[in-house]
Write a protein that holds these residues in place. Structure first.
Motif, short mmCIF file in Angstrom:
data_model
loop_
_atom_site.label_atom_id
_atom_site.label_comp_id
_atom_site.label_asym_id
_atom_site.label_seq_id
_atom_site.Cartn_x
_atom_site.Cartn_y
_atom_site.Cartn_z
N SER A 1 -17.05 44.04 1.45
CA SER A 1 -17.78 43.66 2.98
C SER A 1 -17.76 42.06 3.31
O SER A 1 -17.32 41.76 4.53
CB SER A 1 -18.96 44.07 3.12
N GLU B 1 -14.33 41.30 4.22
CA GLU B 1 -13.98 41.70 5.73
C GLU B 1 -14.68 40.87 6.64
O GLU B 1 -14.04 40.51 7.79
CB GLU B 1 -14.48 43.19 5.76
N ARG C 1 -12.59 37.71 6.91
CA ARG C 1 -11.44 37.86 7.97
C ARG C 1 -11.61 38.17 9.34
O ARG C 1 -10.85 37.52 10.15
CB ARG C 1 -10.69 39.29 7.42
N GLU C 2 -12.79 38.70 9.68
CA GLU C 2 -13.06 38.85 11.10
C GLU C 2 -13.54 37.59 11.71
O GLU C 2 -13.04 37.33 12.94
CB GLU C 2 -14.24 39.95 11.18
N TYR D 1 -5.45 36.32 3.70
CA TYR D 1 -5.58 37.48 4.37
C TYR D 1 -4.25 37.60 5.34
O TYR D 1 -3.98 38.73 5.75
CB TYR D 1 -6.86 37.22 5.33
#
Length: 235
Positions: free
Chosen positions: A25, A28, A31-32, A69
């Motif tokens: 997480s 993630e 990356r966000e 990424y």
């Protein structure tokens, strides 16, 4: 507890090397953050004037995370558009259904057009990213036209033909389709003008929903007027 993997997980370069393995997480979220920072900076400065170092700094990540990424800056730019674009078939499904009344089809058409404005605080970022690509095209805008805008326009033309009693769209049908879209585009592209003159029209999701209903009524009137012309021409 889940068993540990037998192979070491790749190090997330957005995190310090000595902080131990991070849960997925966290990757993630990194990356966000990169996506959000890139969308804002690309929208404000354009693709060529925005550096990967600047994006990484704004996202609180390591520059190497962009390669990890997204491959490179171009890959990150592409990912920004992929993240904000709804699949074209989903957009078309909102207005092109054989059982829809004319009003239902027009309402669905405008609902998918104003979807970016429903993103709240992110709406400005999303729209600015698109407008920057229109002004300084990298090739993605032409792809957007071919992959999304053209199919949506042709689907709308088909809907109009169905309600006008025509087998195929002619120039008048295409012009009508462009005119219907233009009524909404004015609100999207000219939102600064709208906010300065009538800020209540774009004050929030409820106001935008009311605006969609008004546009739907205007559009229905135009289509029915065109239908009357066609019927009179056949008489």
């Amino acid at each position: 507890m889940n068993a540990k993997p037998t192979q070491p997980t790749p190090h997330d370069p957005s995190q310090p090397a000595d902080d131990g393995r991070k849960p997925r997480s966290d990757g993630e979220q990194s990356r966000e953050r990169l996506l959000q920072a890139a969308m804002r900076l690309f929208g404000e400065q354009g693709f060529s004037k925005t550096s990967t170092r600047e994006i990484a700094q704004a996202a609180g990540a390591n520059v190497a995370a962009i390669s990890y990424y997204f491959g490179d800056k171009a890959g990150l730019y592409q990912a920004c558009f992929t993240a904000v674009c709804t699949p074209v078939e989903n957009n078309i499904a909102l207005f092109d259904q054989p059982h829809f009344t004319l009003r239902e089809s027009l309402r669905g058409f405008y609902q998918q057009m104003v979807a970016p404005l429903m993103a709240g605080a992110d709406a400005e970022v999303l729209l600015r990213l698109f407008f920057r690509e229109m002004l300084e095209p990298t090739g993605l805008w032409q792809r957007e036209i071919e992959v999304n805008l053209k199919p949506e326009h042709m689907a709308l033309a088909g809907v109009l033909c169905r309600h006008l009693g025509l087998e195929q769209p002619d120039e008048r049908v295409h012009l009508l389709g462009y005119a219907l879209a233009a009524m909404c585009l004015q609100m999207l592209i000219g939102r600064d003008v709208v906010n300065a003159i009538t800020p209540n029209l774009m004050s929030g999701p409820e106001a935008i929903t009311t605006w969609v209903e008004q546009l739907t009524g205007f559009a229905e009137t135009l289509v029915l007027a065109e239908k009357t012309k066609l019927q009179q021409g056949k008489a």
